[in-house]
Design a protein around this motif. Structure first.
Motif, PDB file in Angstrom:
ATOM      1  N   PHE A 150      71.389  15.639  24.029  1.00  0.00           N
ATOM      2  CA  PHE A 150      71.982  14.745  24.681  1.00  0.00           C
ATOM      3  C   PHE A 150      73.742  14.787  24.215  1.00  0.00           C
ATOM      4  O   PHE A 150      74.453  14.719  25.588  1.00  0.00           O
ATOM      5  N   ALA A 151      73.908  14.973  23.133  1.00  0.00           N
ATOM      6  CA  ALA A 151      75.458  14.670  22.938  1.00  0.00           C
ATOM      7  C   ALA A 151      76.155  15.939  23.512  1.00  0.00           C
ATOM      8  O   ALA A 151      77.130  15.608  23.782  1.00  0.00           O
ATOM      9  N   PHE A 152      75.711  17.258  23.187  1.00  0.00           N
ATOM     10  CA  PHE A 152      76.521  18.515  23.747  1.00  0.00           C
ATOM     11  C   PHE A 152      76.418  18.372  25.308  1.00  0.00           C
ATOM     12  O   PHE A 152      77.548  18.900  25.816  1.00  0.00           O
ATOM     13  N   ARG A 153      75.526  18.007  25.855  1.00  0.00           N
ATOM     14  CA  ARG A 153      75.555  17.996  27.153  1.00  0.00           C
ATOM     15  C   ARG A 153      76.327  17.003  27.882  1.00  0.00           C
ATOM     16  O   ARG A 153      77.135  17.107  28.987  1.00  0.00           O
ATOM     17  N   SER A 154      76.662  15.975  27.173  1.00  0.00           N
ATOM     18  CA  SER A 154      77.570  14.848  27.594  1.00  0.00           C
ATOM     19  C   SER A 154      78.940  15.172  27.076  1.00  0.00           C
ATOM     20  O   SER A 154      79.800  14.283  27.369  1.00  0.00           O
ATOM     21  N   ARG A 155      79.153  16.303  26.414  1.00  0.00           N
ATOM     22  CA  ARG A 155      80.125  16.414  25.782  1.00  0.00           C
ATOM     23  C   ARG A 155      81.060  15.794  24.982  1.00  0.00           C
ATOM     24  O   ARG A 155      82.233  15.426  25.121  1.00  0.00           O
ATOM     25  N   VAL A 156      80.136  15.317  24.243  1.00  0.00           N
ATOM     26  CA  VAL A 156      80.840  14.404  23.071  1.00  0.00           C
ATOM     27  C   VAL A 156      81.168  15.435  22.013  1.00  0.00           C
ATOM     28  O   VAL A 156      80.582  16.027  21.600  1.00  0.00           O
ATOM     29  N   THR A 157      82.624  15.489  22.021  1.00  0.00           N
ATOM     30  CA  THR A 157      82.958  16.343  20.932  1.00  0.00           C
ATOM     31  C   THR A 157      84.084  15.419  19.736  1.00  0.00           C
ATOM     32  O   THR A 157      84.266  14.357  19.941  1.00  0.00           O
ATOM     33  N   GLY A 158      84.523  16.404  18.897  1.00  0.00           N
ATOM     34  CA  GLY A 158      85.621  15.891  17.831  1.00  0.00           C
ATOM     35  C   GLY A 158      84.886  14.823  17.042  1.00  0.00           C
ATOM     36  O   GLY A 158      83.881  14.515  16.525  1.00  0.00           O
ATOM     37  N   VAL A 159      85.877  13.818  17.076  1.00  0.00           N
ATOM     38  CA  VAL A 159      85.615  12.511  16.113  1.00  0.00           C
ATOM     39  C   VAL A 159      84.609  11.857  16.536  1.00  0.00           C
ATOM     40  O   VAL A 159      83.849  11.253  15.863  1.00  0.00           O
TER      41      VAL A 159
ATOM     42  N   GLN B 514      76.593   8.742  25.135  1.00  0.00           N
ATOM     43  CA  GLN B 514      76.171  10.083  26.042  1.00  0.00           C
ATOM     44  C   GLN B 514      76.727   9.843  27.407  1.00  0.00           C
ATOM     45  O   GLN B 514      77.016  10.697  28.083  1.00  0.00           O
ATOM     46  N   LYS B 515      76.546   8.570  27.848  1.00  0.00           N
ATOM     47  CA  LYS B 515      76.947   8.120  29.292  1.00  0.00           C
ATOM     48  C   LYS B 515      78.539   8.162  29.116  1.00  0.00           C
ATOM     49  O   LYS B 515      79.252   8.918  30.365  1.00  0.00           O
ATOM     50  N   ARG B 516      79.342   7.785  28.274  1.00  0.00           N
ATOM     51  CA  ARG B 516      80.582   7.619  28.450  1.00  0.00           C
ATOM     52  C   ARG B 516      81.213   8.250  27.144  1.00  0.00           C
ATOM     53  O   ARG B 516      81.500   7.261  26.288  1.00  0.00           O
ATOM     54  N   PRO B 517      81.509   9.358  27.062  1.00  0.00           N
ATOM     55  CA  PRO B 517      81.640   9.977  25.736  1.00  0.00           C
ATOM     56  C   PRO B 517      83.189   9.365  25.002  1.00  0.00           C
ATOM     57  O   PRO B 517      83.234   9.581  24.049  1.00  0.00           O
ATOM     58  N   ARG B 518      83.833   8.759  25.950  1.00  0.00           N
ATOM     59  CA  ARG B 518      85.085   8.332  25.353  1.00  0.00           C
ATOM     60  C   ARG B 518      85.057   6.595  25.456  1.00  0.00           C
ATOM     61  O   ARG B 518      86.317   5.834  25.514  1.00  0.00           O
ATOM     62  N   GLY B 519      83.896   6.147  25.520  1.00  0.00           N
ATOM     63  CA  GLY B 519      83.754   4.716  25.297  1.00  0.00           C
ATOM     64  C   GLY B 519      83.907   3.866  26.683  1.00  0.00           C
ATOM     65  O   GLY B 519      84.290   4.538  27.661  1.00  0.00           O
TER      66      GLY B 519
END
Lengths: 391, 530
Positions: A150-159, B514-519
Motif C-alpha cells: 500500500f505504502a509504496f504503491r501510493s508513493r509514500v516516501t521519505g519522512v 495511502q490516499k493522500r501521501p502528503r496529508g
C-alpha cells in the motif's frame, strides 16, 4: 558459485564471513571444552550476550538493506523483529506444557491467570516447530508485504514513510500491551524451558544457539550481498538516488521496494526468533518506537549501505551499551547514545566502515570500487534532488 | 446575586425581628428549668425561631459553652475567647451571676441539638450552605428530615436551593410507603426534571412493594432520563475531544511550521514542550520562595520565559546541528532524536527523574457545570490559549516579513532564495519560532500532565500524527488535523476503550496517508516530488 564470487573479488565480505565462521566454531568450543577455571573459557552469560549481539546484527543488516540500498528509512523495524520473536516465544511457551506455575497442560500460565478456557485460534500449531519457524518468517513478511504494497504503491516516501512505519510499531506496541490480545500483555512471554527438546538454559544449548545465530548472520549476509550485487540491487540504488527518474525509465519502483521491504522484514523476524531463546523473554517493549530508532543508529554508526558496517555497528553500539549501563556510568548512557546520533550524522555520514573504505579507496587509487563509491556519489545525487521544493 | 439574596434575607429578618425575638425568648426560658426534656424541646424551638443568634446558641450548646443562671433568668454564651455574652441579645455580660452553671446534656439532648443544627443549615442565611444541606439530604434519603425539608421549602427564595429541596423531598416521598399516591407520582415527575445520574439512582430505589403504577412511572422516567443523559454524554465527549484536540494543536503546530518550511522532522520537539513545562516549574519555585502573593501570575510570567528558553535552545540546535544536515531530512531526524535523548537525560540529571509539582493558579482550578456537562477551568483556558496561539501564528505568517519569507520558502525554497530571501536566516528563525511555541505548549501541558523528563515523549507520536494527517500546506491543516484526531479519539473511547481507540486511529491515519501521501492540506505544486 555465489560464495566464490564474493570470496574472490570482495575482501570485505571474505573477512567478515571468515570471522563469523571462526566465532561460530571457537566460541562454543571454548564454552564447552574448557573448564570455567581456565583462561580460555567463555562464560554462559558472555555466550548469551554475544549471541544477542549477533541477532541484533542480523536486524541491523536487514535495516541496512532497505535504508542503505533503497533509501527506505524504517523507524518501525523493531516491529518485525518483535513479531518474529513472538512467534518463537509462542513455540517456546507451548513447550513448557504442564511445567508452568499452574501446571495446565493446555494453556500458558498467563491465560490460566486470565481465566481463559481454551487456546485462541492464533495459537494453534505453535507447538510444532516447523510451523512456528514458518511463522517467524511469514508473520513479519506478510505484514511488511501488505504495508509496503500500500505504502509504496501510493508513493509514500521519505519522512512520511518513516513516520508511518513509526506509527505502525507504536500501534503494535499498544496492542501487545493489552491482555486481551492473548500474548501475555505487559509481561510478554517468558519462563521458557525447552527448545526442540533441549533445555534452553543448558550450556550446550546456549553454545548451539550462538553458533546457529552466527551462521544465520552469515547466511543473511550472503543473501543481502547477493541481492545488492545483482541487477536488482542496481535498480534499488537507482531508486534510492533518483526515484522519479527510475520510474520514468520504466521500472516498477513499488514492486522493487515491496520485495526488498518484505525480504528485510522476514530477515528481521529471523533475528527476533534467534534473540528470544538466548535472552529468555519477549515483551512489548521491543515494539517501542525508541527501540526501532536505536536500530537505525547501529546502522548509521557502522555505515549504511555497507552491510558489514551495519552488523559491526550493531555489535559495537550494543557492546558499548552493556559496558556503560552495567557500571557507575549508567546514568550517562543516554548522553552517549544521544551524542552518537548527533556526531555520526554530522561527521560520519557514511559510518565507520563506509568512511574507512572511502579513505582506503581514495588512497589506493583515484578510481573507486563500485560499491564504496556508490555511497558517497549517491550523497551528492540525493542532495541535488532534495533541493526540489517540499522534499 | 448572592449578595442580593443575603440582603433580602437580612431585610426579612429585620422586619420579622419582634416576632422572632419573642419565640427565642420563649425557647431560652425552657433552658432555665434545667430539665433534659425541656432542653431538647428548646433546641428545636431555637432552630425554628429564625433568630440571627440561633446557630451560635446551638453551637455553644453542642460545645458545652452555654450557661444559665436561674436566679437572674439569664442564658449566656462563653465565647471562644472566654468572654461571656447574653444569648438572647448578644450583649457582653460584665458581671457574671454567681449561680451560672452549664446547661446539662444527655444523649437525647445531644441528638436533638444535632438535628436542630442540621435543620439550621437548611435555614442558614448562606444559600451555598442551604444548597449543601439540601443535597446531603437528597443523597442520604433520610425520611426523618421530611418535615424540616418541607418547612425550609416554604420559606425558600433562592430558585437553585428550592430545586434541590424539592428533589430531596421527592426522594423521601418516593421511598415512603405511607405517603399519598399522588404525592409520590409528583415526586417521580420532579426527579425526572432533575434528569441526572443521581435522579436515576433515586428512581431505581423505588421499593419493590410500591404500587405498580408508581413503579411503571419510575421506570419510564429512568428511560427518559437516560435518553437525555446519552445526549449529554456525547456532548461531554465532544468537549473532551475539543480539549484533547487543543492539546494536540499546541504540541503539533510548532512541529508543523518547521516541517513545512525546512522539511525537517524535529524529533526533539517533544523535549521543547518538556522544557517549557520545566520553565513553568522553575518560575513557580522562584515565586513560591520569593513572592508567594504573585502565584496567580506565575503562568503569565512563565509564558514569555518558556518561549524564550525553548526558542533559544531550538535556535542553538539549528545553528550547531541541523544547519549542516540540509538536504538530508532523514539524517536530521536521527540527529534531532539524539538531541532529544541528551535533553531528556540532562533534565533527568538536573531535576531528578520524578514528577515535579506544578500548581494551578486560582482562576484555572475548579469546574463548572452546564446542564450535565462538566467543564474544568484549566481545560477551558487551554483551549483558549491554543486558539490564541493559532490566531497569533496565523497573523504572524500573514502580516510579518518573517511570515512572508517563511511562506515563500515553504512553497519553493530555491525560488525564494533566488529572490533574495535569506533562507538560512529564515530556517534558523523558523526553528526558533517552532521550538518557542513548543515551549508555550509546555506551559499549558504543565497544568494537565505530569511534569517529568518523559513529558515530551508522550506527545511526539501524537504530534507527528497530526502533522502528517493535516499536511504542511498551511496552518489550517494542523488545526483540522488536531481537532479531528482529538474528537475521533474521544468519541471512539466509549466504544473501543482508550487503547484500542488509539490503535484504530493510528491504523486509520496510516490508511489515510495511502490516499493522500502528503496529508489533508498538501501544498500543490508541479514538481515531480510533490
Amino acid at each position: 558459485m555465489i560464495a566464490r564470487t564474493f570470496l574472490t573479488d570482495d575482501r570485505r565480505s571474505a573477512i567478515f564471513l571468515g570471522l563469523l565462521a571462526i566465532a561460530a566454531v571457537v566460541v562454543p568450543f571454548c564454552h564447552l571444552v574448557f573448564p570455567p577455571s581456565s583462561l580460555l573459557h567463555i562464560g554462559t552469560s558472555s555466550v548469551a550476550l554475544w549471541g544477542k549481539y549477533l541477532s541484533f546484527a542480523i536486524l541491523a543488516l536487514s535495516l541496512d538493506l532497505i535504508w542503505g540500498y533503497a533509501g527506505i528509512l524504517s523507524l518501525g523495524h523493531g516491529a518485525f523483529f518483535a513479531l518474529g520473536g513472538y512467534a518463537m516465544g509462542m513455540y517456546l511457551m507451548r513447550q513448557i506444557g504442564s511445567r508452568g506455575v499452574y501446571a495446565n497442560p493446555l494453556l500458558p500460565d498467563f491465560m490460566v491467570f486470565l481465566n481463559w478456557k481454551e487456546l485462541p485460534w492464533y495459537w494453534w500449531g505453535f507447538d510444532i516447530f516447523p510451523f512456528a519457524a514458518l511463522m517467524v518468517v511469514l508473520a513479519p513478511g506478510i505484514l511488511a508485504f501488505v504495508f509496503g504494497w500500500f505504502a509504496f504503491r501510493s508513493r509514500v516516501t521519505g519522512v512520511y514513510l518513516s513516520i508511518i512505519t513509526q506509527m505502525l510499531t507504536y500501534a503494535l506496541w499498544l496492542s501487545f500491551f493489552r491482555n486481551d490480545m492473548g500474548f501475555g500483555g505487559n509481561n510478554g512471554l517468558t519462563d521458557f524451558k525447552d527448545i526442540l527438546g533441549f533445555p534452553v538454559q543448558a550450556p550446550a544449548t546456549r553454545a548451539a544457539l550462538f553458533s546457529i545465530t552466527a551462521m544465520t548472520l552469515m547466511l543473511c549476509y550472503i543473501v543481502a550481498r547477493y541481492v545488492v550485487a545483482s541487477k536488482l540491487g542496481k535498480v534499488l540504488v537507482a531508486i534510492r538516488d533518483a526515484e522519479s527518474r527510475t520510474r520514468f525509465l520504466g521500472y516498477r519502483v513499488d514492486a522493487y521496494k515491496t520485495f526488498l521491504f518484505t525480504l528485510s522484514a522476514a530477515m528481521a523476524g529471523i533475528a527476533g526468533a534467534l534473540y528470544v531463546p538466548q535472552v529468555g523473554i519477549i515483551n512489548p517493549s521491543e515494539f517501542h518506537p525508541a527501540q526501532s530508532i536505536e536500530v537505525v543508529l547501529w546502522v548509521a554508526v557502522g555505515g549504511r549501505g555497507t552491510l558489514v558496517g551495519a552488523a559491526l555497528g550493531a555489535i559495537l553500539v550494543n557492546f558499548a551499551k552493556t559496558t556503560f549501563t552495567s557500571g557507575i556510568l549508567a546514568p550517562y548512557w543516554l548522553f552517549v547514545l544521544g551524542a552518537l546520533f548527533v556526531l555520526v550524522t554530522r561527521f560520519l555520514p557514511n559510518g565507520i566502515v563506509g568512511t574507512f573504505f572511502d579513505v582506503a579507496a581514495d588512497t589506493r587509487s583515484a578510481r573507486r570500487p563500485a560499491h564504496a563509491g556508490s555511497t558517497s556519489a549517491s550523497g551528492r545525487l540525493r542532495e541535488a534532488e532534495s533541493e526540489a521544493p517540499l522534499k | 446575586m448572592r449578595r442580593l439574596a443575603t440582603l433580602l434575607w437580612l431585610l426579612a429578618v429585620l422586619l420579622a425581628a419582634p416576632a422572632t425575638a419573642a419565640k427565642l425568648d420563649e425557647a431560652l426560658a425552657r433552658l432555665l428549668d434545667d430539665s433534659y426534656g425541656e432542653t431538647a424541646i428548646a433546641a428545636g424551638e431555637i432552630a425554628t425561631s429564625g433568630d440571627a443568634n440561633a446557630s451560635a446558641i446551638l453551637e455553644a450548646l453542642a460545645d458545652n459553652r452555654l450557661q444559665f443562671s436561674a436566679a437572674q433568668k439569664l442564658v449566656a454564651i462563653t465565647g471562644k475567647e472566654g468572654k461571656l455574652a447574653n444569648a438572647a441579645t448578644g450583649a457582653v455580660v460584665t458581671a457574671p451571676p454567681a449561680d451560672l452553671t452549664p446547661v446539662r446534656q444527655n444523649n437525647r439532648v445531644r441528638g436533638a441539638v444535632q438535628e436542630a443544627l442540621g435543620a439550621m443549615t437548611l435555614l442558614s442565611p448562606d444559600p451555598a450552605k442551604r444548597l449543601d444541606a439540601a443535597q446531603s439530604i437528597f443523597k442520604s434519603q433520610d425520611a426523618t428530615k421530611l418535615s424540616q425539608v418541607e418547612a425550609a421549602l416554604d420559606g425558600e427564595k433562592d430558585p437553585r436551593v428550592s430545586l434541590a429541596l424539592e428533589a430531596a423531598r421527592a426522594v423521601i416521598l418516593l421511598g415512603k410507603a405511607d405517603a399519598p399516591q399522588t404525592a409520590r407520582l409528583a415526586a417521580v415527575v420532579t426527579l425526572k426534571q432533575r434528569g441526572d445520574q443521581s435522579a436515576i439512582a433515586a428512581l431505581r430505589n423505588v421499593p419493590a412493594d410500591a404500587p405498580a403504577a408508581l413503579r411503571d412511572a419510575a421506570n419510564r422516567a429512568v428511560a427518559d432520563i437516560e435518553k437525555g443523559l446519552a445526549v449529554w454524554r456525547i456532548g461531554q465527549n465532544v468537549w473532551y475531544g475539543l480539549s484533547l484536540g487543543s492539546v494536540l494543536l499546541l504540541a503539533a503546530i510548532g512541529l508543523a511550521i518547521t516541517f513545512g518550511v525546512m522539511g525537517v522532522i524535529n524529533m526533539a520537539h517533544g523535549e521543547m514542550v518538556m522544557l517549557g513545562a520545566y520553565t513553568t516549574f522553575v518560575v513557580q519555585e522562584v515565586i513560591r520562595n520569593a513572592a508567594p502573593g504573585l502565584f496567580d501570575y506565575s503562568l503569565a510570567m512563565a509564558i514569555p520565559l518558556a518561549f524564550l528558553v525553548a526558542g533559544a535552545i531550538g535556535m542553538a540546535i539549528e545553528r550547531t546541528v541541523i544547519r549542516f544536515l540540509y538536504g538530508r531530512p532523514l539524517d536530521t531526524l536521527l540527529a534531532t532524536w539524539g538531541v532529544s535523548l541528551i535533553l531528556q537525560q540532562a533534565v533527568r540529571t538536573w531535576f531528578g527523574p520524578t514528577n515535579r509539582e506544578v500548581g494551578a493558579p486560582n482562576f484555572m482550578s475548579g469546574a463548572f457545570k452546564i446542564g450535565e456537562l462538566v467543564i474544568t477551568w484549566n481545560r477551558l483556558w487551554i483551549i483558549v490559549f491554543a486558539g490564541l496561539i493559532f490566531i497569533g501564528l496565523l497573523m504572524a505568517l500573514k502580516y510579518t516579513a518573517l511570515g512572508l519569507h517563511m511562506r515563500a520558502v515553504t512553497q519553493n525554497r530555491r525560488m525564494a532564495s533566488s529572490m533574495g530571501i535569506p533562507t538560512a536566516r529564515v530556517d534558523a528563525l523558523t526553528f526558533g519560532l517552532g521550538s518557542g511555541i513548543a515551549g508555550l505548549a509546555g506551559v499549558a501541558l504543565s497544568q494537565i500532565d505530569n511534569v517529568s523528563p518523559n513529558l515530551g515523549q508522550g506527545y511526539i507520536v501524537d504530534s507527528f500524527l497530526v502533522v502528517v494527517f493535516g499536511g504542511v500546506g498551511n496552518l489550517w491543516g494542523t488545526l483540522v488535523g488536531a481537532l479531528s484526531l482529538g474528537l475521533a479519539n474521544k468519541l471512539l473511547e466509549p466504544f473501543a476503550g482508550a487503547v484500542l481507540g488509539k490503535i484504530i486511529l493510528l491504523i486509520a491515519v496510516i490508511m489515510f496517508i495511502q490516499k493522500r501521501p502528503r496529508g489533508m492540506f498538501a501544498l500543490k505544486g508541479r514538481a515531480v516530488e510533490t
